[in-house]
Write a protein that holds these residues in place. Structure first.
Motif, short mmCIF file in Angstrom:
data_model
loop_
_atom_site.label_atom_id
_atom_site.label_comp_id
_atom_site.label_asym_id
_atom_site.label_seq_id
_atom_site.Cartn_x
_atom_site.Cartn_y
_atom_site.Cartn_z
N VAL A 175 0.83 -1.22 0.00
CA VAL A 175 0.00 0.00 0.00
C VAL A 175 0.86 1.27 0.00
N PHE A 176 1.81 1.38 0.89
CA PHE A 176 2.49 2.65 1.10
C PHE A 176 3.57 2.98 0.07
N PRO A 191 3.97 2.04 -3.31
CA PRO A 191 3.45 2.56 -4.59
C PRO A 191 2.70 3.89 -4.42
N ALA A 192 1.97 4.03 -3.33
CA ALA A 192 1.23 5.28 -3.12
C ALA A 192 2.19 6.45 -2.94
N ALA A 193 3.33 6.21 -2.34
CA ALA A 193 4.30 7.28 -2.12
C ALA A 193 4.87 7.82 -3.43
N ALA A 220 1.11 8.41 -6.53
CA ALA A 220 -0.04 9.30 -6.30
C ALA A 220 0.35 10.72 -6.73
N TRP A 264 -2.00 14.87 -3.22
CA TRP A 264 -2.31 14.48 -1.85
C TRP A 264 -2.99 15.65 -1.15
N ARG A 300 7.29 12.44 0.01
CA ARG A 300 7.14 11.12 -0.61
C ARG A 300 8.06 10.10 0.07
N SER A 358 6.98 6.77 2.10
CA SER A 358 7.44 5.44 1.68
C SER A 358 8.07 4.68 2.84
#
Length: 166
Positions: free
Chosen positions: A103-104, A106-108, A111, A114, A128, A132
């Motif tokens: 989750v964290f 790839p989102a870091a 995305a 934010w 970011r 991560s």
């Protein structure tokens, strides 16, 4: 068809010891001391109908760092002492930590916008990176606590019972 799970070690081993000698070796239950006795590795075993289950565990300073997997040995042949060994880690715990990594990280990096302090904006590189870390730290923790001890357990078992891989 036999389903093989990732991270599980399956192996067929042979030893010069008899079944009774293996039980005698396991009965000694000698603990291994590391860091001047600040960390102690012990094990318990259970024997039932030519199947032996062995569980190692750590006590002491960094006991939270290693969670050893369960070892199941099924004696196939007593004359030449052939055993099928299955070393199974705790998949629930590994999946728990994998959720943070999946989750964290790839989102870091992927995305685009934010909401930071109620403002929708593009995050900076330091933001970011810090986000991560919420995936990197659990990933490293998972490796050292659950994944690395799998191979260490196999080496320990081979050394303890003088096993040779078939």
């Amino acid at each position: 068809m036999k389903i093989t799970l990732p991270l599980t070690i399956y192996g067929k081993y042979q030893t010069d010891f008899s079944y009774a000698e293996i039980i005698n070796i396991l009965d000694k239950k000698t603990s291994e001391k590391y860091l001047l006795g600040m960390k102690i590795d012990k094990y318990e075993y259970e024997e039932n109908n030519k199947t032996i289950k062995i569980q190692r565990y750590s006590i002491g300073l960094d006991a939270f760092l290693e969670s050893f997997p369960l070892i199941k040995m099924k004696i196939e042949n007593e004359n030449s002492m052939v055993a099928n060994v299955k070393i199974t880690p705790s998949y629930f715990r590994i999946l728990f930590f994998a959720v943070f990594v999946i989750v964290f990280i790839p989102a870091a990096f992927f995305a685009e916008k934010w909401t930071i302090n109620d403002i929708l904006r593009t995050p900076t590189l330091p933001e970011r990176f810090l986000f991560s870390l919420a995936g990197i730290i659990p990933g490293i923790w998972c490796y050292f606590q659950f994944i690395r001890p799998i191979k260490k357990t196999e080496k320990w078992l081979i050394e303890k019972l003088k096993l040779q891989k078939l």
